[in-house]
Design a protein around this motif. Structure first.
Motif, PDB file in Angstrom:
ATOM      1  N   MET A  64       0.865  -1.170   0.000  1.00 28.02           N
ATOM      2  CA  MET A  64       0.000   0.000   0.000  1.00 28.02           C
ATOM      3  C   MET A  64       0.898   1.216   0.000  1.00 28.02           C
ATOM      4  N   ARG A  65       0.404   2.349  -0.392  1.00 24.67           N
ATOM      5  CA  ARG A  65       1.232   3.553  -0.459  1.00 24.67           C
ATOM      6  C   ARG A  65       1.783   3.911   0.925  1.00 24.67           C
ATOM      7  N   GLU A  66       1.064   3.526   1.982  1.00 26.00           N
ATOM      8  CA  GLU A  66       1.457   3.867   3.354  1.00 26.00           C
ATOM      9  C   GLU A  66       2.356   2.804   3.985  1.00 26.00           C
ATOM     10  N   GLY A  67       2.592   1.680   3.308  1.00 31.24           N
ATOM     11  CA  GLY A  67       3.384   0.585   3.873  1.00 31.24           C
ATOM     12  C   GLY A  67       2.904  -0.731   3.299  1.00 31.24           C
ATOM     13  N   ALA A  68       3.355  -1.824   3.898  1.00 33.23           N
ATOM     14  CA  ALA A  68       2.994  -3.146   3.388  1.00 33.23           C
ATOM     15  C   ALA A  68       2.724  -4.087   4.556  1.00 33.23           C
ATOM     16  N   VAL A  69       1.937  -5.114   4.280  1.00 38.44           N
ATOM     17  CA  VAL A  69       1.685  -6.170   5.251  1.00 38.44           C
ATOM     18  C   VAL A  69       1.956  -7.501   4.557  1.00 38.44           C
ATOM     19  N   THR A  70       2.639  -8.410   5.256  1.00 35.20           N
ATOM     20  CA  THR A  70       2.924  -9.735   4.712  1.00 35.20           C
ATOM     21  C   THR A  70       2.158 -10.768   5.517  1.00 35.20           C
ATOM     22  N   LEU A  71       1.486 -11.668   4.803  1.00 38.60           N
ATOM     23  CA  LEU A  71       0.629 -12.679   5.412  1.00 38.60           C
ATOM     24  C   LEU A  71       1.134 -14.070   5.104  1.00 38.60           C
ATOM     25  N   GLY A  72       1.013 -14.970   6.078  1.00 36.66           N
ATOM     26  CA  GLY A  72       1.294 -16.380   5.891  1.00 36.66           C
ATOM     27  C   GLY A  72       0.013 -17.182   6.049  1.00 36.66           C
ATOM     28  N   PRO A  73       0.107 -18.507   5.957  1.00 38.45           N
ATOM     29  CA  PRO A  73      -1.077 -19.357   6.064  1.00 38.45           C
ATOM     30  C   PRO A  73      -1.873 -19.083   7.348  1.00 38.45           C
ATOM     31  N   GLY A  74      -3.178 -18.945   7.169  1.00 36.58           N
ATOM     32  CA  GLY A  74      -4.070 -18.709   8.298  1.00 36.58           C
ATOM     33  C   GLY A  74      -4.192 -17.255   8.693  1.00 36.58           C
ATOM     34  N   GLU A  75      -3.486 -16.359   8.000  1.00 34.63           N
ATOM     35  CA  GLU A  75      -3.567 -14.941   8.327  1.00 34.63           C
ATOM     36  C   GLU A  75      -4.412 -14.206   7.291  1.00 34.63           C
ATOM     37  N   LEU A  76      -5.116 -13.173   7.759  1.00 35.21           N
ATOM     38  CA  LEU A  76      -5.931 -12.381   6.853  1.00 35.21           C
ATOM     39  C   LEU A  76      -5.684 -10.909   7.075  1.00 35.21           C
ATOM     40  N   TYR A  77      -6.046 -10.144   6.068  1.00 36.74           N
ATOM     41  CA  TYR A  77      -5.942  -8.689   6.148  1.00 36.74           C
ATOM     42  C   TYR A  77      -7.082  -8.101   5.322  1.00 36.74           C
ATOM     43  N   VAL A  78      -7.639  -7.014   5.813  1.00 36.82           N
ATOM     44  CA  VAL A  78      -8.691  -6.303   5.096  1.00 36.82           C
ATOM     45  C   VAL A  78      -8.141  -4.951   4.657  1.00 36.82           C
ATOM     46  N   VAL A  79      -8.078  -4.754   3.350  1.00 39.79           N
ATOM     47  CA  VAL A  79      -7.688  -3.462   2.791  1.00 39.79           C
ATOM     48  C   VAL A  79      -8.950  -2.590   2.795  1.00 39.79           C
ATOM     49  N   PRO A  80      -8.914  -1.456   3.484  1.00 45.89           N
ATOM     50  CA  PRO A  80     -10.109  -0.610   3.529  1.00 45.89           C
ATOM     51  C   PRO A  80     -10.481  -0.055   2.156  1.00 45.89           C
ATOM     52  N   ARG A  81     -11.750   0.165   1.963  1.00 44.70           N
ATOM     53  CA  ARG A  81     -12.230   0.724   0.692  1.00 44.70           C
ATOM     54  C   ARG A  81     -11.470   1.993   0.344  1.00 44.70           C
ATOM     55  N   GLY A  82     -11.181   2.109  -0.949  1.00 49.21           N
ATOM     56  CA  GLY A  82     -10.511   3.297  -1.439  1.00 49.21           C
ATOM     57  C   GLY A  82      -8.999   3.306  -1.286  1.00 49.21           C
TER      58      GLY A  82
END
Length: 118
Positions: free
Chosen positions: A64-82
């Motif tokens: 994302m422009r503000e940073g990054a998130v790395t996910l492995g098995p069993g992990e989730l992330y929600v990117v907010p609308r927009g």
């Protein structure tokens, strides 16, 4: 009404294409989608909906422009609308996505991949 569980591993065995989402069910007007990814997707955003990523196998980085998130098995992330984002996977990665029916994966219906039901 279906009387059989959806086995995500079995559904993922039905195809080899990358970045080719497949609908495996629905939930309150949302598509339940499996997809295999590797490499870098396009920068995009969804102005009207959040974007949920759940890693089943492999690793996914959501830039994302503000940073990054790395996910492995069993992990989730929600990117907010927009929020502009770019999913990237160095290895083949299997995901479950949940999004409102008809949401274009690129944020633009003209460039979105079809999402057949399997």
């Amino acid at each position: 009404m279906p009387t059989q569980a959806v086995n995500l591993a079995d559904k993922l065995k039905l195809f080899d294409e990358l970045w080719a989402p497949k609908v495996v069910g629905s939930f309150n007007g949302h598509d339940l989608i499996v997809v295999k990814v590797k490499g870098r997707f396009v920068w995009h955003s969804h102005p009207d909906t959040d974007d949920l990523f759940l890693v089943l196998k492999g690793r996914l980085t959501i830039e994302m422009r503000e940073g990054a998130v790395t996910l492995g098995p069993g992990e989730l992330y929600v990117v907010p609308r927009g929020v502009e984002h770019c999913p990237t996977a160095d290895e083949e990665t299997e995901l479950l996505l949940i999004e409102p029916e008809g949401t274009p994966n690129t944020g633009d219906p003209a460039t979105a991949a079809p999402k057949p039901k399997i």
